[in-house]
Design a protein around this motif. Sequence first.
Motif, PDB file in Angstrom:
ATOM      1  N   SER A   4       0.835  -1.206   0.000  1.00 35.08           N
ATOM      2  CA  SER A   4       0.000   0.000   0.000  1.00 35.08           C
ATOM      3  C   SER A   4       0.869   1.255   0.000  1.00 35.08           C
ATOM      4  O   SER A   4       0.569   2.237  -0.683  1.00 35.08           O
ATOM      5  CB  SER A   4      -0.918   0.009   1.228  1.00 35.08           C
ATOM      6  OG  SER A   4      -1.812  -1.077   1.198  1.00 35.08           O
ATOM      7  N   ARG A   5       1.966   1.213   0.746  1.00 34.44           N
ATOM      8  CA  ARG A   5       2.866   2.357   0.784  1.00 34.44           C
ATOM      9  C   ARG A   5       3.503   2.602  -0.583  1.00 34.44           C
ATOM     10  O   ARG A   5       3.632   3.747  -1.029  1.00 34.44           O
ATOM     11  CB  ARG A   5       3.965   2.126   1.825  1.00 34.44           C
ATOM     12  CG  ARG A   5       4.822   3.350   2.102  1.00 34.44           C
ATOM     13  CD  ARG A   5       5.947   3.044   3.061  1.00 34.44           C
ATOM     14  NE  ARG A   5       6.925   2.144   2.484  1.00 34.44           N
ATOM     15  CZ  ARG A   5       7.845   2.527   1.590  1.00 34.44           C
ATOM     16  NH1 ARG A   5       7.885   3.781   1.165  1.00 34.44           N
ATOM     17  NH2 ARG A   5       8.706   1.668   1.113  1.00 34.44           N
ATOM     18  N   LEU A   6       3.876   1.524  -1.258  1.00 32.67           N
ATOM     19  CA  LEU A   6       4.473   1.665  -2.592  1.00 32.67           C
ATOM     20  C   LEU A   6       3.462   2.194  -3.599  1.00 32.67           C
ATOM     21  O   LEU A   6       3.806   2.964  -4.497  1.00 32.67           O
ATOM     22  CB  LEU A   6       5.027   0.322  -3.059  1.00 32.67           C
ATOM     23  CG  LEU A   6       6.322  -0.145  -2.384  1.00 32.67           C
ATOM     24  CD1 LEU A   6       6.651  -1.574  -2.797  1.00 32.67           C
ATOM     25  CD2 LEU A   6       7.477   0.786  -2.737  1.00 32.67           C
ATOM     26  N   ALA A  53       5.128   4.962  -8.068  1.00 34.66           N
ATOM     27  CA  ALA A  53       3.788   5.354  -8.511  1.00 34.66           C
ATOM     28  C   ALA A  53       3.774   6.731  -9.175  1.00 34.66           C
ATOM     29  O   ALA A  53       2.710   7.280  -9.431  1.00 34.66           O
ATOM     30  CB  ALA A  53       2.828   5.349  -7.325  1.00 34.66           C
ATOM     31  N   GLY A  54       4.966   7.294  -9.445  1.00 37.60           N
ATOM     32  CA  GLY A  54       5.033   8.618 -10.062  1.00 37.60           C
ATOM     33  C   GLY A  54       4.572   8.610 -11.507  1.00 37.60           C
ATOM     34  O   GLY A  54       4.476   7.563 -12.152  1.00 37.60           O
ATOM     35  N   LEU A  95      10.808  -4.540  -5.452  1.00 38.55           N
ATOM     36  CA  LEU A  95       9.988  -3.336  -5.629  1.00 38.55           C
ATOM     37  C   LEU A  95      10.565  -2.162  -4.841  1.00 38.55           C
ATOM     38  O   LEU A  95      10.581  -1.027  -5.322  1.00 38.55           O
ATOM     39  CB  LEU A  95       8.551  -3.622  -5.175  1.00 38.55           C
ATOM     40  CG  LEU A  95       7.749  -4.624  -6.008  1.00 38.55           C
ATOM     41  CD1 LEU A  95       6.347  -4.789  -5.431  1.00 38.55           C
ATOM     42  CD2 LEU A  95       7.646  -4.169  -7.467  1.00 38.55           C
ATOM     43  N   HIS A  96      11.027  -2.427  -3.623  1.00 37.05           N
ATOM     44  CA  HIS A  96      11.637  -1.377  -2.818  1.00 37.05           C
ATOM     45  C   HIS A  96      12.884  -0.825  -3.504  1.00 37.05           C
ATOM     46  O   HIS A  96      13.119   0.385  -3.540  1.00 37.05           O
ATOM     47  CB  HIS A  96      12.013  -1.918  -1.434  1.00 37.05           C
ATOM     48  CG  HIS A  96      10.886  -1.891  -0.458  1.00 37.05           C
ATOM     49  ND1 HIS A  96      10.661  -2.912   0.439  1.00 37.05           N
ATOM     50  CD2 HIS A  96       9.919  -0.973  -0.223  1.00 37.05           C
ATOM     51  CE1 HIS A  96       9.596  -2.618   1.182  1.00 37.05           C
ATOM     52  NE2 HIS A  96       9.141  -1.454   0.796  1.00 37.05           N
ATOM     53  N   LEU A  97      13.700  -1.720  -4.035  1.00 35.39           N
ATOM     54  CA  LEU A  97      14.919  -1.297  -4.719  1.00 35.39           C
ATOM     55  C   LEU A  97      14.578  -0.447  -5.938  1.00 35.39           C
ATOM     56  O   LEU A  97      15.237   0.573  -6.210  1.00 35.39           O
ATOM     57  CB  LEU A  97      15.717  -2.534  -5.128  1.00 35.39           C
ATOM     58  CG  LEU A  97      17.187  -2.317  -5.494  1.00 35.39           C
ATOM     59  CD1 LEU A  97      17.958  -1.774  -4.304  1.00 35.39           C
ATOM     60  CD2 LEU A  97      17.808  -3.618  -5.980  1.00 35.39           C
ATOM     61  N   THR A  98      13.550  -0.855  -6.652  1.00 37.68           N
ATOM     62  CA  THR A  98      13.095  -0.079  -7.806  1.00 37.68           C
ATOM     63  C   THR A  98      12.603   1.291  -7.384  1.00 37.68           C
ATOM     64  O   THR A  98      12.886   2.307  -8.033  1.00 37.68           O
ATOM     65  CB  THR A  98      11.968  -0.841  -8.527  1.00 37.68           C
ATOM     66  OG1 THR A  98      12.455  -2.113  -8.963  1.00 37.68           O
ATOM     67  CG2 THR A  98      11.441  -0.057  -9.724  1.00 37.68           C
ATOM     68  N   ASP A  99      11.873   1.333  -6.291  1.00 34.27           N
ATOM     69  CA  ASP A  99      11.342   2.600  -5.784  1.00 34.27           C
ATOM     70  C   ASP A  99      12.477   3.580  -5.462  1.00 34.27           C
ATOM     71  O   ASP A  99      12.417   4.760  -5.795  1.00 34.27           O
ATOM     72  CB  ASP A  99      10.500   2.326  -4.537  1.00 34.27           C
ATOM     73  CG  ASP A  99       9.704   3.539  -4.085  1.00 34.27           C
ATOM     74  OD1 ASP A  99       8.963   4.110  -4.917  1.00 34.27           O
ATOM     75  OD2 ASP A  99       9.816   3.913  -2.908  1.00 34.27           O
ATOM     76  N   ILE A 118      19.056   1.833   1.077  1.00 28.34           N
ATOM     77  CA  ILE A 118      19.194   0.381   0.982  1.00 28.34           C
ATOM     78  C   ILE A 118      19.215  -0.248   2.368  1.00 28.34           C
ATOM     79  O   ILE A 118      18.651  -1.328   2.573  1.00 28.34           O
ATOM     80  CB  ILE A 118      20.483   0.030   0.218  1.00 28.34           C
ATOM     81  CG1 ILE A 118      20.327   0.568  -1.196  1.00 28.34           C
ATOM     82  CG2 ILE A 118      20.765  -1.451   0.267  1.00 28.34           C
ATOM     83  CD1 ILE A 118      20.444  -0.344  -2.322  1.00 28.34           C
ATOM     84  N   GLU A 119      19.836   0.410   3.326  1.00 23.99           N
ATOM     85  CA  GLU A 119      19.828  -0.116   4.688  1.00 23.99           C
ATOM     86  C   GLU A 119      18.416  -0.161   5.246  1.00 23.99           C
ATOM     87  O   GLU A 119      18.039  -1.093   5.955  1.00 23.99           O
ATOM     88  CB  GLU A 119      20.728   0.737   5.583  1.00 23.99           C
ATOM     89  CG  GLU A 119      22.221   0.488   5.359  1.00 23.99           C
ATOM     90  CD  GLU A 119      23.088   1.368   6.238  1.00 23.99           C
ATOM     91  OE1 GLU A 119      22.533   2.288   6.872  1.00 23.99           O
ATOM     92  OE2 GLU A 119      24.310   1.139   6.283  1.00 23.99           O
ATOM     93  N   ALA A 120      17.606   0.835   4.920  1.00 21.68           N
ATOM     94  CA  ALA A 120      16.213   0.845   5.363  1.00 21.68           C
ATOM     95  C   ALA A 120      15.436  -0.298   4.735  1.00 21.68           C
ATOM     96  O   ALA A 120      14.595  -0.932   5.367  1.00 21.68           O
ATOM     97  CB  ALA A 120      15.559   2.186   5.018  1.00 21.68           C
ATOM     98  N   ILE A 121      15.735  -0.590   3.459  1.00 18.58           N
ATOM     99  CA  ILE A 121      15.061  -1.693   2.771  1.00 18.58           C
ATOM    100  C   ILE A 121      15.386  -3.021   3.431  1.00 18.58           C
ATOM    101  O   ILE A 121      14.511  -3.809   3.783  1.00 18.58           O
ATOM    102  CB  ILE A 121      15.486  -1.749   1.286  1.00 18.58           C
ATOM    103  CG1 ILE A 121      14.932  -0.546   0.533  1.00 18.58           C
ATOM    104  CG2 ILE A 121      14.983  -3.037   0.628  1.00 18.58           C
ATOM    105  CD1 ILE A 121      15.454  -0.457  -0.886  1.00 18.58           C
ATOM    106  N   THR A 122      16.698  -3.274   3.609  1.00 21.67           N
ATOM    107  CA  THR A 122      17.117  -4.598   4.082  1.00 21.67           C
ATOM    108  C   THR A 122      16.880  -4.822   5.560  1.00 21.67           C
ATOM    109  O   THR A 122      17.082  -5.919   6.063  1.00 21.67           O
ATOM    110  CB  THR A 122      18.611  -4.815   3.761  1.00 21.67           C
ATOM    111  OG1 THR A 122      19.367  -3.744   4.354  1.00 21.67           O
ATOM    112  CG2 THR A 122      18.851  -4.840   2.278  1.00 21.67           C
ATOM    113  N   LEU A 123      16.452  -3.794   6.284  1.00 19.80           N
ATOM    114  CA  LEU A 123      16.154  -3.962   7.698  1.00 19.80           C
ATOM    115  C   LEU A 123      15.038  -4.984   7.905  1.00 19.80           C
ATOM    116  O   LEU A 123      15.061  -5.796   8.812  1.00 19.80           O
ATOM    117  CB  LEU A 123      15.755  -2.620   8.320  1.00 19.80           C
ATOM    118  CG  LEU A 123      15.564  -2.599   9.842  1.00 19.80           C
ATOM    119  CD1 LEU A 123      16.888  -2.932  10.531  1.00 19.80           C
ATOM    120  CD2 LEU A 123      15.065  -1.235  10.304  1.00 19.80           C
ATOM    121  N   LEU A 124      14.013  -4.952   7.046  1.00 21.40           N
ATOM    122  CA  LEU A 124      12.903  -5.909   7.121  1.00 21.40           C
ATOM    123  C   LEU A 124      12.881  -6.822   5.912  1.00 21.40           C
ATOM    124  O   LEU A 124      11.873  -7.433   5.595  1.00 21.40           O
ATOM    125  CB  LEU A 124      11.566  -5.150   7.219  1.00 21.40           C
ATOM    126  CG  LEU A 124      11.369  -4.310   8.476  1.00 21.40           C
ATOM    127  CD1 LEU A 124      10.062  -3.518   8.378  1.00 21.40           C
ATOM    128  CD2 LEU A 124      11.360  -5.172   9.724  1.00 21.40           C
TER     129      LEU A 124
END
Length: 428
Positions: free
Chosen positions: A43-45, A53-54, A125-129, A210-216
Amino acid sequence: MAAAGPGSAEGTTGQSALAAHLAFRSAIGDVSGSTRRLSGELSRLEASTPGIAGRASGLFVRYVDHGVLQLRWMDAELAAATQLANAASEVKDPDMQLALLRRAGPRLQAAMMGSLLLAVWLDFLHLTDVALKQHIYSVEWLFVDLDRVQKMLKPAMTALSSGESGQVEAVARDIPALVGHLTREFAATREAMRAGAEKLQKILVLKESIEAITLLSALKFSLPSLPPSAPALLGMSLTVGGDGVMMGTRLVVSAEWVEMMRHLVRAGVLSLPTVSAAVRIQAGQVMMAQSHDELPKGVCDALGDGPEVQGMHVTGRAGAGMNEPPRHHILPKEFREWFEKRGFTGEMDIDQFCVKMEQANHEAIHGGGNWKLGRTWPGEWNRMILEALQKAETRTGRMLTRNEILDIVAERMEEYYIPLKFIPWRGP
């Protein structure tokens, strides 16, 4: 008639059923928690207008929608598993309780494995974002990379969503290798993004993102991937610590999770290959690189290195649904309407209550194979089971509930030496 004591066979079965039921509820809660987190991230993405989503990159929204679509079947599997668990809690016969939980097991396994793969998809998807927000990677290459990853995940997701236990088992066998391959894909894309960020002097921003992504992340224990020249590490095994299964000093799964899986594996609700796959993925690239025919020693130790566990090997052709004995209805098809009026619909449809029986055994309970002569034999299964149920209704003076029917059926199955191992019908 004396009540069964705690040490009796019936008492032991009852304790096993209770432990399995509590563990099953906990496992559903665990996987449901994962799917809720995945839903929140998707949902956030979907609302990430500067990124995925731009306007300029709106073509990537389809990949977020793909994740949402996968999440739907997982939620449906969890709902079906919960319904079967509810039914199990309402019947009195402990063997029938376990049988219903075993029917729900493949649903839970599918959702558990699916959530792990969806978490990997979410990593991409996070990496793409991040790349779209920071303009540090080619939009065309991002699109190509995501399309390739989606195609790699599709066969496994399709098999898991089928609800077919054999397919779920077969996929569980191959998932660690698939995740290992995707880990390397992720690492390669991340490295390319890092190189691009250095040129644009955005390396610090990228590092934080990237650190924020890989945290979870589902890949947090796998990145960076180990180089091929590390044979010593590939020989490491998991060990059992006070807090759960460990690899070195790193916690892979908690002690509570191990205990939960122990009950479900021993009760035959979940398979050891599936549990092993989940631990391999959590352990990272080291364990995923091992042969899938060799279950991690630490997993076997944690789950109990007894005959029950030793007998649970990776599923072969028979386990995948090939060359199996015929499936036969325990609740006779000719009385389908009678059973439907008493609650056997949906997940509890009579097609869900079939057993594997060799043709000779099946003919024996139907009077020798000649159905016309069989109907004149008082012990013929279809005739006997309906008469037993109708007599019970006459005694109670009302229509039997679904759970009362299941308790009576469990007694008759025991008398006829039919194992309470239900599988769905796969006929025309």
